[in-house]
Design a protein around this motif. Sequence first.
Motif, mmCIF file in Angstrom:
data_model
loop_
_atom_site.group_PDB
_atom_site.id
_atom_site.type_symbol
_atom_site.label_atom_id
_atom_site.label_comp_id
_atom_site.label_asym_id
_atom_site.label_seq_id
_atom_site.Cartn_x
_atom_site.Cartn_y
_atom_site.Cartn_z
ATOM 1 N N PRO A 213 0.809 -1.234 0.000
ATOM 2 C CA PRO A 213 0.000 0.000 0.000
ATOM 3 C C PRO A 213 0.835 1.274 0.000
ATOM 4 O O PRO A 213 0.278 2.363 -0.052
ATOM 5 C CB PRO A 213 -0.817 -0.111 1.297
ATOM 6 C CG PRO A 213 -0.765 -1.548 1.681
ATOM 7 C CD PRO A 213 0.554 -2.043 1.203
ATOM 8 N N ARG A 214 2.176 1.158 0.046
ATOM 9 C CA ARG A 214 3.023 2.345 0.146
ATOM 10 C C ARG A 214 3.936 2.544 -1.065
ATOM 11 O O ARG A 214 4.725 3.483 -1.076
ATOM 12 C CB ARG A 214 3.869 2.274 1.426
ATOM 13 C CG ARG A 214 4.696 1.018 1.555
ATOM 14 C CD ARG A 214 5.347 0.892 2.920
ATOM 15 N NE ARG A 214 6.573 1.647 3.044
ATOM 16 C CZ ARG A 214 6.978 2.242 4.156
ATOM 17 N NH1 ARG A 214 6.226 2.207 5.237
ATOM 18 N NH2 ARG A 214 8.111 2.903 4.185
ATOM 19 N N TRP A 261 -12.770 13.869 4.112
ATOM 20 C CA TRP A 261 -12.009 12.691 4.565
ATOM 21 C C TRP A 261 -11.794 12.705 6.074
ATOM 22 O O TRP A 261 -10.990 11.926 6.591
ATOM 23 C CB TRP A 261 -10.662 12.649 3.845
ATOM 24 C CG TRP A 261 -10.822 12.357 2.385
ATOM 25 C CD1 TRP A 261 -10.936 13.252 1.362
ATOM 26 C CD2 TRP A 261 -10.930 11.064 1.784
ATOM 27 N NE1 TRP A 261 -11.108 12.606 0.165
ATOM 28 C CE2 TRP A 261 -11.098 11.261 0.395
ATOM 29 C CE3 TRP A 261 -10.895 9.761 2.277
ATOM 30 C CZ2 TRP A 261 -11.239 10.196 -0.499
ATOM 31 C CZ3 TRP A 261 -11.019 8.704 1.397
ATOM 32 C CH2 TRP A 261 -11.189 8.926 0.026
ATOM 33 N N ARG A 315 6.324 3.839 12.002
ATOM 34 C CA ARG A 315 5.069 4.032 12.741
ATOM 35 C C ARG A 315 5.338 4.328 14.218
ATOM 36 O O ARG A 315 4.709 5.210 14.816
ATOM 37 C CB ARG A 315 4.177 2.799 12.594
ATOM 38 C CG ARG A 315 3.577 2.651 11.189
ATOM 39 C CD ARG A 315 2.537 1.551 11.146
ATOM 40 N NE ARG A 315 3.131 0.215 11.236
ATOM 41 C CZ ARG A 315 3.518 -0.488 10.184
ATOM 42 N NH1 ARG A 315 3.404 0.011 8.965
ATOM 43 N NH2 ARG A 315 4.036 -1.706 10.335
ATOM 44 N N GLN A 417 -1.415 11.025 0.582
ATOM 45 C CA GLN A 417 -1.998 9.903 1.306
ATOM 46 C C GLN A 417 -2.066 10.183 2.793
ATOM 47 O O GLN A 417 -3.103 9.958 3.436
ATOM 48 C CB GLN A 417 -1.171 8.637 1.050
ATOM 49 C CG GLN A 417 -1.651 7.415 1.823
ATOM 50 C CD GLN A 417 -0.667 6.240 1.776
ATOM 51 O OE1 GLN A 417 0.412 6.350 1.192
ATOM 52 N NE2 GLN A 417 -1.033 5.124 2.378
ATOM 53 N N LYS A 418 -0.977 10.683 3.349
ATOM 54 C CA LYS A 418 -0.923 10.863 4.792
ATOM 55 C C LYS A 418 -1.684 12.098 5.262
ATOM 56 O O LYS A 418 -2.185 12.131 6.391
ATOM 57 C CB LYS A 418 0.538 10.907 5.261
ATOM 58 C CG LYS A 418 1.195 9.537 5.230
ATOM 59 C CD LYS A 418 0.406 8.569 6.105
ATOM 60 C CE LYS A 418 0.790 7.124 5.950
ATOM 61 N NZ LYS A 418 -0.006 6.233 6.828
ATOM 62 N N GLY A 421 -5.231 10.583 5.124
ATOM 63 C CA GLY A 421 -5.461 9.331 5.829
ATOM 64 C C GLY A 421 -5.935 8.214 4.924
ATOM 65 O O GLY A 421 -6.701 7.341 5.342
ATOM 66 N N LEU A 422 -5.468 8.211 3.673
ATOM 67 C CA LEU A 422 -5.844 7.161 2.725
ATOM 68 C C LEU A 422 -5.139 5.864 3.094
ATOM 69 O O LEU A 422 -4.003 5.867 3.579
ATOM 70 C CB LEU A 422 -5.473 7.572 1.299
ATOM 71 C CG LEU A 422 -5.991 8.936 0.825
ATOM 72 C CD1 LEU A 422 -5.475 9.243 -0.574
ATOM 73 C CD2 LEU A 422 -7.508 8.966 0.864
ATOM 74 N N SER A 423 -5.781 4.734 2.824
ATOM 75 C CA SER A 423 -5.210 3.447 3.213
ATOM 76 C C SER A 423 -4.162 2.956 2.225
ATOM 77 O O SER A 423 -3.338 2.107 2.569
ATOM 78 C CB SER A 423 -6.312 2.394 3.358
ATOM 79 O OG SER A 423 -7.001 2.230 2.130
ATOM 80 N N ASN A 424 -4.185 3.470 0.989
ATOM 81 C CA ASN A 424 -3.263 2.981 -0.045
ATOM 82 C C ASN A 424 -2.773 4.157 -0.872
ATOM 83 O O ASN A 424 -3.562 5.006 -1.297
ATOM 84 C CB ASN A 424 -3.991 1.972 -0.941
ATOM 85 C CG ASN A 424 -3.042 1.156 -1.802
ATOM 86 O OD1 ASN A 424 -2.172 1.694 -2.486
ATOM 87 N ND2 ASN A 424 -3.198 -0.158 -1.786
ATOM 88 N N GLU A 427 -4.431 5.291 -4.157
ATOM 89 C CA GLU A 427 -5.594 6.185 -4.146
ATOM 90 C C GLU A 427 -5.193 7.625 -4.429
ATOM 91 O O GLU A 427 -6.015 8.427 -4.880
ATOM 92 C CB GLU A 427 -6.303 6.115 -2.803
ATOM 93 C CG GLU A 427 -6.892 4.757 -2.453
ATOM 94 C CD GLU A 427 -7.513 4.761 -1.069
ATOM 95 O OE1 GLU A 427 -8.586 5.368 -0.915
ATOM 96 O OE2 GLU A 427 -6.913 4.185 -0.146
#
Length: 440
Positions: A213-214, A261, A315, A417-418, A421-424, A427
């Motif tokens: 996903p990254r 979002w 993380r 993305q960050k 807060g997208l999961s992939n 996107e």
Amino acid sequence: MRVLAKDIVELAQKEAGKTIELAGWVHRIRELGGVSFVILRDRSGLVQLVLEGKTDLTLESVVHITGTVAINEKAPGGAEVRVQRLEVLSRSEPDLPFPVNGDMAKVGLDVILDNRPLSLRNPRIRSIFRVQATIIEAFSEYLRSEDFTEIKTSKLIGSGTEGGTGLFEVEYFDRKVYLAQSPQFYKQTMIASGLERVFEVAPAYRAEKHDTPRHLNEYVSMDVELAFIESEADLIELEKHLLAHIFEALAKKNAEDLAAWNATVPDSDRVFKAPTIAHDEALELARAEAVRGGQNTSTSSAAQGFFEISPEVERLLCAWAGREYGIELVFVNQFPRRHRPFYTYPASATHTMSFDALFRGLEITTGGRRQEQYQALLEVLPRFSLKAEDLKDYLAVFKYGCPPHGGFAIGCERLTQKVLGLSNVKEASLFPRDRRRVSP
């Protein structure tokens, strides 16, 4: 004269009954008591249309209407347009693969990406790229204000400055060339040319067989290079100012997109409080955080040692920074020489003047000071199993004098993305390219 959906409420309040023209896509249709209520979508938002009788419109058809504006507190936004004339400019087939006006969280990512021309019509998905546009705009705006010159460099290169690994081959007439992993060579060339401060926003390519996903194999890289620095600390300070400016711009221009979002951006003053931690210390801190969080360190070799800045370490470090500094942003510097390219400037016999920026649990930046001394570059090549003859164009940049310099690159899709807060990360790419996807 055509007006936009977002202007209808103000027009209705000031000039109820005014005749206007609208154009856009049919977003939703509801028939009630011999009246059709149609939600029209254009680039600015949604507006309710009222038509007498039933309609044979299909969802996603493109229409042009003439009508009068009126106040209606029950309509979306509190106003509507009563249609006098409607023209279908382009009729949509009724067999939509998914409802564009529905909850896209219920649609699989592969379906969304396979049908990208359609999924981009969804207002929430489209908001991703308004956010991304502001990120790029603010990035460029700040650097121009600091006397940086924007450059555009070739994406076809004869060889890689890091030995040719991870490069896509391209047939180029009677020989092979490669897609550039970064504008590294050209950024440094422009530093040596005397421009001193340059930036570029452009695609970069990595032939890495990731499927996570990254990762993307084609992404937008926001690159910076500047001369007359002393260490990576100068670059970290510049990136803090850049990120603060980007976050301020997003808060000002994209409040509705962020709200779609449930996303927030850090306060700019928090950015400047983000900590910088040396690589080896960061690993120890991550281990302590893992223990603090109750992870099973007895069976996990990563948790016991954390030998590199892995996704789990990223993380843990960002969570620690969020707790201690109020922002999930960490700069990790002083990477070991074995973890950095040959051109990275040494801070000691074992470590380098390099850094990564981690934001909300993900690396968004890699950078550092570069080696500008010609002889020093020649001496270090054998340690990396590289030959001077294979890098003659790169080395020529430094043969006749180059100032101390360095730079970094921010991954545009990762930052997008960050922020949201997208999961992939896919996107956050208009048309993502990975190991499996090369269309649409």
